[in-house]
Design an enzyme around this catalytic site. Sequence first.
Site, PDB file in Angstrom:
ATOM      1  N   ARG A  59      32.712 -11.882  37.789  1.00  0.00           N
ATOM      2  CA  ARG A  59      33.875 -11.859  38.669  1.00  0.00           C
ATOM      3  C   ARG A  59      35.153 -12.332  37.992  1.00  0.00           C
ATOM      4  O   ARG A  59      36.249 -12.049  38.469  1.00  0.00           O
ATOM      5  CB  ARG A  59      33.581 -12.625  39.954  1.00  0.00           C
ATOM      6  CG  ARG A  59      32.555 -11.883  40.822  1.00  0.00           C
ATOM      7  CD  ARG A  59      32.267 -12.589  42.117  1.00  0.00           C
ATOM      8  NE  ARG A  59      31.677 -13.898  41.951  1.00  0.00           N
ATOM      9  CZ  ARG A  59      30.374 -14.148  41.948  1.00  0.00           C
ATOM     10  NH1 ARG A  59      29.517 -13.171  42.114  1.00  0.00           N
ATOM     11  NH2 ARG A  59      29.928 -15.365  41.788  1.00  0.00           N
ATOM     12  N   GLU A  96      21.411 -25.937  36.062  1.00  0.00           N
ATOM     13  CA  GLU A  96      20.677 -26.914  36.862  1.00  0.00           C
ATOM     14  C   GLU A  96      19.166 -26.710  36.703  1.00  0.00           C
ATOM     15  O   GLU A  96      18.412 -27.666  36.586  1.00  0.00           O
ATOM     16  CB  GLU A  96      21.084 -26.790  38.333  1.00  0.00           C
ATOM     17  CG  GLU A  96      20.544 -27.901  39.185  1.00  0.00           C
ATOM     18  CD  GLU A  96      21.046 -27.831  40.616  1.00  0.00           C
ATOM     19  OE1 GLU A  96      20.569 -28.649  41.419  1.00  0.00           O
ATOM     20  OE2 GLU A  96      21.894 -26.984  40.924  1.00  0.00           O
TER      21      GLU A  96
END
Length: 173
Positions: A59, A96
Amino acid sequence: MDDLKKLIREVPDYPKPGILFYDLTTLLKDKQGFHMLIDRLCDHYQGHTIDLVAGIEARGFIFAPALAYRLGAGFVPVRKPKKLPAKTAAISYALEYGKDTLEIHEDAIHKGDRVIICDDLLATGGTAAATAILIQQLGGSVEGAAFAVELTFLNGRSKLPALDVFSLIKYDK
């Protein structure tokens, strides 16, 4: 920036339960909203000499070229592995839950080039931080990082301590 924030659709439980997804496509399709977003991002960098805007896949490719055009700079894509046709420099970084890699053409940035990193959203900051390291390894000077949206509660700025981080729309939770 409430005028822009109201143009963003919030989608609960996407891509998985418990996640609130901020869908910028509703802002992008709004003529005035999209123009306003790009104008405000550019206003922050007026008076700065910028050579390149590095857009992070995917994006970031929407906002970075428009920002580059308005600033009279070039656009450089920062991609996921095996997407660029010529010789690349790469960086792997921790997520993560796992690891990811970014690549950029080795000849995309030259020593001394002044570069802005651009993406749609700043969350935890890991991708932007990895991009900054990659640009610096190629000899570029990272002049700042521009984001349409920042999730301030994830404290992504903390991974970009030496950068001028600019975001237009902030969500505090």
